[in-house]
Design a protein around this motif. Sequence first.
Motif, PDB file in Angstrom:
ATOM      1  N   ARG A   2       0.828  -1.223   0.061  1.00  0.00           N
ATOM      2  CA  ARG A   2       0.081  -0.036   0.114  1.00  0.00           C
ATOM      3  C   ARG A   2       0.980   1.197   0.001  1.00  0.00           C
ATOM      4  O   ARG A   2       1.504   1.527   1.165  1.00  0.00           O
ATOM      5  CB  ARG A   2      -0.865  -0.135   1.322  1.00  0.00           C
ATOM      6  N   ILE A   3       0.692   1.987  -1.149  1.00  0.00           N
ATOM      7  CA  ILE A   3       1.933   3.260  -1.357  1.00  0.00           C
ATOM      8  C   ILE A   3       1.077   4.427  -1.227  1.00  0.00           C
ATOM      9  O   ILE A   3      -0.027   4.404  -2.045  1.00  0.00           O
ATOM     10  CB  ILE A   3       2.463   2.860  -2.575  1.00  0.00           C
ATOM     11  N   LEU A   4       1.518   5.536  -0.592  1.00  0.00           N
ATOM     12  CA  LEU A   4       0.918   6.789  -0.520  1.00  0.00           C
ATOM     13  C   LEU A   4       1.593   7.628  -1.469  1.00  0.00           C
ATOM     14  O   LEU A   4       2.952   7.734  -1.194  1.00  0.00           O
ATOM     15  CB  LEU A   4       0.687   7.093   1.002  1.00  0.00           C
ATOM     16  N   LEU A   5       1.212   7.885  -2.425  1.00  0.00           N
ATOM     17  CA  LEU A   5       1.710   8.639  -3.532  1.00  0.00           C
ATOM     18  C   LEU A   5       1.467  10.188  -3.159  1.00  0.00           C
ATOM     19  O   LEU A   5       0.490  10.637  -3.616  1.00  0.00           O
ATOM     20  CB  LEU A   5       1.532   8.315  -4.924  1.00  0.00           C
ATOM     21  N   VAL A   6       2.331  10.829  -2.740  1.00  0.00           N
ATOM     22  CA  VAL A   6       2.318  12.307  -2.183  1.00  0.00           C
ATOM     23  C   VAL A   6       2.585  13.372  -3.356  1.00  0.00           C
ATOM     24  O   VAL A   6       3.918  13.158  -3.740  1.00  0.00           O
ATOM     25  CB  VAL A   6       3.075  12.780  -0.974  1.00  0.00           C
ATOM     26  N   ALA A   7       2.057  14.138  -3.905  1.00  0.00           N
ATOM     27  CA  ALA A   7       2.319  15.048  -5.157  1.00  0.00           C
ATOM     28  C   ALA A   7       1.620  16.532  -5.007  1.00  0.00           C
ATOM     29  O   ALA A   7       0.897  16.620  -3.682  1.00  0.00           O
ATOM     30  CB  ALA A   7       2.041  14.479  -6.456  1.00  0.00           C
ATOM     31  N   GLY A   8       1.824  17.164  -5.828  1.00  0.00           N
ATOM     32  CA  GLY A   8       0.818  18.567  -6.131  1.00  0.00           C
ATOM     33  C   GLY A   8       1.268  19.485  -4.963  1.00  0.00           C
ATOM     34  O   GLY A   8       2.702  19.852  -5.335  1.00  0.00           O
ATOM     35  N   GLY A   9       0.656  20.027  -4.130  1.00  0.00           N
ATOM     36  CA  GLY A   9       1.204  20.853  -3.098  1.00  0.00           C
ATOM     37  C   GLY A   9       0.912  22.360  -3.820  1.00  0.00           C
ATOM     38  O   GLY A   9       0.197  22.573  -4.494  1.00  0.00           O
ATOM     39  N   TRP A  10       1.622  23.438  -3.198  1.00  0.00           N
ATOM     40  CA  TRP A  10       1.170  24.502  -3.821  1.00  0.00           C
ATOM     41  C   TRP A  10       2.454  25.449  -4.328  1.00  0.00           C
ATOM     42  O   TRP A  10       2.464  26.724  -4.310  1.00  0.00           O
ATOM     43  CB  TRP A  10       0.817  25.565  -2.679  1.00  0.00           C
ATOM     44  N   SER A  11       3.538  24.666  -4.605  1.00  0.00           N
ATOM     45  CA  SER A  11       4.579  25.426  -4.971  1.00  0.00           C
ATOM     46  C   SER A  11       4.662  25.873  -6.525  1.00  0.00           C
ATOM     47  O   SER A  11       3.465  25.462  -7.028  1.00  0.00           O
ATOM     48  CB  SER A  11       6.065  24.632  -5.012  1.00  0.00           C
ATOM     49  N   THR A  12       5.548  26.564  -6.983  1.00  0.00           N
ATOM     50  CA  THR A  12       5.370  27.001  -8.430  1.00  0.00           C
ATOM     51  C   THR A  12       5.738  25.708  -9.318  1.00  0.00           C
ATOM     52  O   THR A  12       5.273  25.906 -10.829  1.00  0.00           O
ATOM     53  CB  THR A  12       6.467  28.121  -8.885  1.00  0.00           C
ATOM     54  N   GLU A  30       0.497  -1.121 -12.081  1.00  0.00           N
ATOM     55  CA  GLU A  30       1.015  -2.324 -13.232  1.00  0.00           C
ATOM     56  C   GLU A  30       1.915  -3.318 -12.650  1.00  0.00           C
ATOM     57  O   GLU A  30       1.700  -4.314 -12.849  1.00  0.00           O
ATOM     58  CB  GLU A  30       1.750  -1.570 -14.375  1.00  0.00           C
ATOM     59  N   ARG A  31       2.553  -2.966 -11.587  1.00  0.00           N
ATOM     60  CA  ARG A  31       3.156  -4.067 -10.837  1.00  0.00           C
ATOM     61  C   ARG A  31       2.633  -4.547  -9.581  1.00  0.00           C
ATOM     62  O   ARG A  31       3.258  -5.021  -8.899  1.00  0.00           O
ATOM     63  CB  ARG A  31       4.635  -3.333 -10.539  1.00  0.00           C
ATOM     64  N   GLY A  32       1.439  -4.142  -9.612  1.00  0.00           N
ATOM     65  CA  GLY A  32       0.480  -4.709  -8.671  1.00  0.00           C
ATOM     66  C   GLY A  32       0.407  -4.075  -7.149  1.00  0.00           C
ATOM     67  O   GLY A  32      -0.012  -4.644  -6.084  1.00  0.00           O
ATOM     68  N   HIS A  33       1.063  -2.925  -6.949  1.00  0.00           N
ATOM     69  CA  HIS A  33       0.733  -2.055  -5.745  1.00  0.00           C
ATOM     70  C   HIS A  33      -0.578  -1.296  -5.720  1.00  0.00           C
ATOM     71  O   HIS A  33      -1.089  -1.036  -6.747  1.00  0.00           O
ATOM     72  CB  HIS A  33       1.883  -1.118  -5.611  1.00  0.00           C
ATOM     73  N   ASP A  34      -1.044  -1.096  -4.586  1.00  0.00           N
ATOM     74  CA  ASP A  34      -2.229  -0.447  -4.234  1.00  0.00           C
ATOM     75  C   ASP A  34      -1.873   1.161  -3.977  1.00  0.00           C
ATOM     76  O   ASP A  34      -1.137   1.330  -2.939  1.00  0.00           O
ATOM     77  CB  ASP A  34      -2.737  -1.137  -2.889  1.00  0.00           C
ATOM     78  N   VAL A  35      -2.024   1.968  -4.915  1.00  0.00           N
ATOM     79  CA  VAL A  35      -1.620   3.244  -4.903  1.00  0.00           C
ATOM     80  C   VAL A  35      -2.617   4.283  -4.615  1.00  0.00           C
ATOM     81  O   VAL A  35      -3.767   4.329  -5.296  1.00  0.00           O
ATOM     82  CB  VAL A  35      -0.884   3.625  -6.190  1.00  0.00           C
ATOM     83  N   THR A  36      -2.436   5.268  -3.585  1.00  0.00           N
ATOM     84  CA  THR A  36      -3.421   6.312  -3.082  1.00  0.00           C
ATOM     85  C   THR A  36      -2.589   7.503  -3.541  1.00  0.00           C
ATOM     86  O   THR A  36      -1.714   7.875  -2.976  1.00  0.00           O
ATOM     87  CB  THR A  36      -3.753   6.345  -1.570  1.00  0.00           C
ATOM     88  N   LEU A  37      -3.168   8.331  -4.384  1.00  0.00           N
ATOM     89  CA  LEU A  37      -2.502   9.526  -4.942  1.00  0.00           C
ATOM     90  C   LEU A  37      -3.228  10.608  -4.023  1.00  0.00           C
ATOM     91  O   LEU A  37      -4.353  10.789  -3.873  1.00  0.00           O
ATOM     92  CB  LEU A  37      -3.022   9.823  -6.437  1.00  0.00           C
ATOM     93  N   PHE A  38      -2.395  11.422  -3.306  1.00  0.00           N
ATOM     94  CA  PHE A  38      -2.633  12.235  -2.369  1.00  0.00           C
ATOM     95  C   PHE A  38      -2.270  13.588  -2.911  1.00  0.00           C
ATOM     96  O   PHE A  38      -0.665  13.928  -2.732  1.00  0.00           O
ATOM     97  CB  PHE A  38      -2.339  11.975  -1.050  1.00  0.00           C
ATOM     98  N   ASP A  39      -2.852  14.706  -3.061  1.00  0.00           N
ATOM     99  CA  ASP A  39      -2.464  16.077  -3.625  1.00  0.00           C
ATOM    100  C   ASP A  39      -2.449  16.741  -2.253  1.00  0.00           C
ATOM    101  O   ASP A  39      -3.316  16.995  -1.403  1.00  0.00           O
ATOM    102  CB  ASP A  39      -3.500  16.761  -4.536  1.00  0.00           C
ATOM    103  N   LEU A  40      -1.036  17.168  -1.769  1.00  0.00           N
ATOM    104  CA  LEU A  40      -0.987  17.927  -0.584  1.00  0.00           C
ATOM    105  C   LEU A  40      -2.144  19.206  -0.297  1.00  0.00           C
ATOM    106  O   LEU A  40      -2.500  19.575   0.638  1.00  0.00           O
ATOM    107  CB  LEU A  40       0.424  18.514  -0.258  1.00  0.00           C
TER     108      LEU A  40
END
Length: 305
Positions: A2-12, A30-40
């Motif tokens: 279970r992977i928390l993918l942290v991206a986005g945020g408020w920088s330029t 694709e490699r079988g992981h459970d990914v949660t995309l989280f925008d800061l």
Amino acid sequence: MRILLVAGGWSTEREISLKGAASIAAALRERGHDVTLFDLSDGFDKLLALAEKHDAAFLNLHGQPGEDGLVQAILDRAGCPYQGSGPAGSFLALNKAAGKALFRLAGLRTPDYEFLPVRPGADWKCSLPFPLFVKSNTGGSSIDLFRVNDEAQLKEALDTLFSQHQEVLVETLIPGREVTCGVVGREGEERALAPVLIVPKREFFDFHDKYAADGAAEICPAPLSAELTAKVQEAAVAAHRCLGLSGYSRTDFRLTDEGELFALEVNTLPGMTDASLVPKEAAAEGMAFGELLEMLLSYAMEKKA
């Protein structure tokens, strides 16, 4: 995993971060992981609770927060492993003036510079000869990067950056070619990947050249002699270690026609699409994009263990 993918945020660099995160999510799923995309930007206060529900985090943040070590410090408190460097190394690399001071301490050459944390007085004169590069001390992706050839252009660049409340780095332009080199590996076992030669289409490697379809040519492996290749790789590992980094990094250099090498800066969260520089370098060694991502996560899990 279970992977928390942290991206986005408020920088330029927010949009670049989200674009890369889409590629990372696809490759990991694709490699079988459970990914949660989280925008800061969806709620910074949710990060701790989300981290506790995942096995590991993958950070694809550019600028602040993210490359400044803040998110890494929060994840450390949550006991959630993540790829790459910890808070201290991240902050030292993001701060160009701090990084350049440490380069010199480690015996690495870097262009002469002046650090301007606040706007200088009206009688200030730069001690460096033109042409110069003027940039944010903690910015990235060549956003608000200026090449200036005279006092009028210098004033205009400084006005722009100080109006945005940024610290400023003024740096000598080193004639030559742009070379970058990634480093991967466990602490104490770091190794450099194949360097990349960057051939800008414009005056210098600016934001357009980095991200546009008709931008700079990125040649990997760089067409350098074995001696120069080794010199770049050794310097990349030295820069990685002198900042106390872990997992991976990418160091940008200027290489003169005489073979002199100058370290510019180190990126602790380099671009992560399959067309980005570090993945290109890994692919030159036969490593698939998803395989590279899993390797970086494996280092994180080992550190936690």
